[in-house]
Write a protein that holds these residues in place. Structure first.
Motif, mmCIF file in Angstrom:
data_model
loop_
_atom_site.group_PDB
_atom_site.id
_atom_site.type_symbol
_atom_site.label_atom_id
_atom_site.label_comp_id
_atom_site.label_asym_id
_atom_site.label_seq_id
_atom_site.Cartn_x
_atom_site.Cartn_y
_atom_site.Cartn_z
ATOM 1 N N GLN A 110 -41.498 57.114 -32.531
ATOM 2 C CA GLN A 110 -41.749 58.230 -33.438
ATOM 3 C C GLN A 110 -41.750 57.710 -34.871
ATOM 4 N N ALA A 165 -48.044 61.587 -35.611
ATOM 5 C CA ALA A 165 -46.815 61.433 -34.824
ATOM 6 C C ALA A 165 -46.877 60.272 -33.845
ATOM 7 N N THR A 166 -48.074 59.781 -33.569
ATOM 8 C CA THR A 166 -48.246 58.948 -32.372
ATOM 9 C C THR A 166 -48.373 57.456 -32.646
ATOM 10 N N THR A 209 -39.728 64.088 -23.453
ATOM 11 C CA THR A 209 -41.102 64.579 -23.609
ATOM 12 C C THR A 209 -41.272 65.938 -22.924
ATOM 13 N N TYR A 244 -47.057 68.638 -33.817
ATOM 14 C CA TYR A 244 -46.256 67.421 -33.991
ATOM 15 C C TYR A 244 -45.522 67.099 -32.691
ATOM 16 N N LEU A 283 -45.839 63.803 -30.332
ATOM 17 C CA LEU A 283 -44.697 62.983 -29.883
ATOM 18 C C LEU A 283 -44.644 62.926 -28.366
ATOM 19 N N SER A 330 -47.477 60.705 -27.055
ATOM 20 C CA SER A 330 -47.292 59.323 -27.494
ATOM 21 C C SER A 330 -46.257 58.613 -26.622
ATOM 22 N N ASN A 331 -45.331 59.380 -26.074
ATOM 23 C CA ASN A 331 -44.244 58.792 -25.291
ATOM 24 C C ASN A 331 -44.380 59.009 -23.777
#
Ligand SMILES: [Fe+2]
Length: 387
Positions: free
Chosen positions: A8, A146-147, A212, A248, A252, A255-256
């Motif tokens: 993050q 965010a990523t 997540t 956002y 996140l 991205s995770n």
């Protein structure tokens, strides 16, 4: 050994007027001159000026690269990087939706790692942390601020490269809803559906985790509650602010956790036809949910619950279907066009499907499709066949 690593931005600021905080972070970083990556539209409507006024007021020098286009290409990234070198910059500020922030990330990675963008097409391919990135988001949307991902179109292969690289995570992410009030309804709708797709794909992705799951579900709840309001009245600051949070958290989450088949297919439509990313996602999302349904109906029932359905007496399959129908209804209400009204040509379906199979998002999808199955999903969306 089994573990999960999370990524993050170092700092996130959300709220009306928060762009005023940027100089304080520039001082902390100790950097000298920014390359601002943005587009002509945001220059014209004065959105970039909102940030440059803050930089000018604090005496922070910058150069501007304002030629980012939607679905940015390798050559656009190279032009931006050339200006970065020519102007002696040592950090980047991306101002925009996904495209300018993605170009800022590409420049940041190239600045410290060298090579060309193609070298970073894939998972974790850089060695060094990028030059510092300040990502000022102007849509509620892509979650790019965010990523750890940036997407660049390979114009030679007519395909999108999904570069997933933790070294490209922004130092500072800014979500100031006052920068988003000028977004027209169609853009608010498309970027909002992109955010919803991030959260739903992350919630069913193979690499999901409790962190997540939590943020994806809350993001879905907020989008269900506020997206239509933000589309109908762009000056509704409560809706804009809640969509900032939602997008956002969606960023996140994916991205995770990873993405899935919707993005794998939508990226190809972007590469082939320049279809706006959020529109392609919004069109494909319910059809992919139907394709995936048998692999994780309980997860999709949770999505229905986040949308506000009382799922206590529903079977997982009933709940999953309620979630799909809600997504279809939402798209209709905010005027997402059907696939037939885009540049999609059924003759390209096989080529698009083949490219989609190689997309970084596809391995995370809960059900692995064959090439003919991806073609079938495209065709069902084209015929609007819901079974
Ligand atoms: Fe996306």
């Amino acid at each position: 050994m089994s573990f999960k690593e999370l990524y993050q931005p170092v700092h996130l600021i959300i709220g009306e007027g928060c762009i005023q905080e940027i100089p304080r972070h520039i001082d902390t970083l100790g950097v000298k001159k920014a390359l601002i990556c943005t587009d002509q539209g945001l220059m014209k409507i004065g959105t970039v000026k909102m940030v440059t006024d803050v930089l000018d007021g604090a005496g922070k020098p910058y150069a501007i690269f304002a030629d980012v286009l939607p679905n940015p290409t390798v050559s656009i990234c190279n032009q931006a990087k050339a200006l970065y070198d020519q102007e002696g910059c040592d950090y980047v500020i991306g101002i925009g939706g996904g495209s300018p922030i993605d170009v800022a990330k590409a420049v940041g990675i190239l600045a410290t790692n060298g090579g060309t963008v193609e070298d970073y097409n894939g998972l974790e391919l850089s060695t060094h942390k990028s030059a510092p990135i300040i990502a000022v988001n102007t849509t509620a949307g892509t979650g790019s601020e965010a990523t750890r991902a940036f997407v660049v179109t390979d114009e030679k292969r007519k395909s999108k490269m999904l570069c997933v690289d933790s070294n490209s995570v922004a130092y500072l992410a800014i979500n100031d809803p006052s920068m988003m009030v000028g977004m027209p309804p169609a853009l608010t709708a498309a970027t909002g559906m992109d955010a919803l797709t991030h959260s739903i794909e992350a919630y069913v992705a193979k690499s999901r985790c409790p962190f997540t799951d939590g943020i994806a579900l809350e993001s879905i709840r907020l989008i269900g509650k506020y997206l239509e309001r933000a589309v109908k009245d762009g000056s509704d600051m409560e809706a804009r602010t809640q969509m900032c949070w939602a997008q956002y958290m969606g960023g996140l989450a994916f991205s995770n956790a990873g993405l899935g088949m919707v993005h794998a297919m939508a990226h190809q439509m972007g590469g082939f036809y320049n279809t706006p990313h959020g529109v392609a996602n919004a069109i494909l999302l319910p059809y992919v949910m139907r394709f995936n349904m048998s692999s994780c109906p309980d997860r999709y029932r949770d999505v229905a619950q986040a949308f506000g359905f009382d799922t206590g007496s529903m079977t997982p399959e009933q709940g999953a279907l309620a979630a799909v129908r809600y997504v279809e209804e939402l798209s209709k209400n905010i005027k997402i066009p059907p696939l037939k009204e885009t540049a999609f040509d059924p003759k390209d379906a096989l080529a698009l499907a083949k490219n989609a199979m190689g997309d970084t998002g596809m391995p995370e999808n809960p059900r692995q499709p064959s090439i003919p199955e991806v073609v079938e999903v495209f065709m069902k969306a084209y015929m609007e066949k819901k079974d």
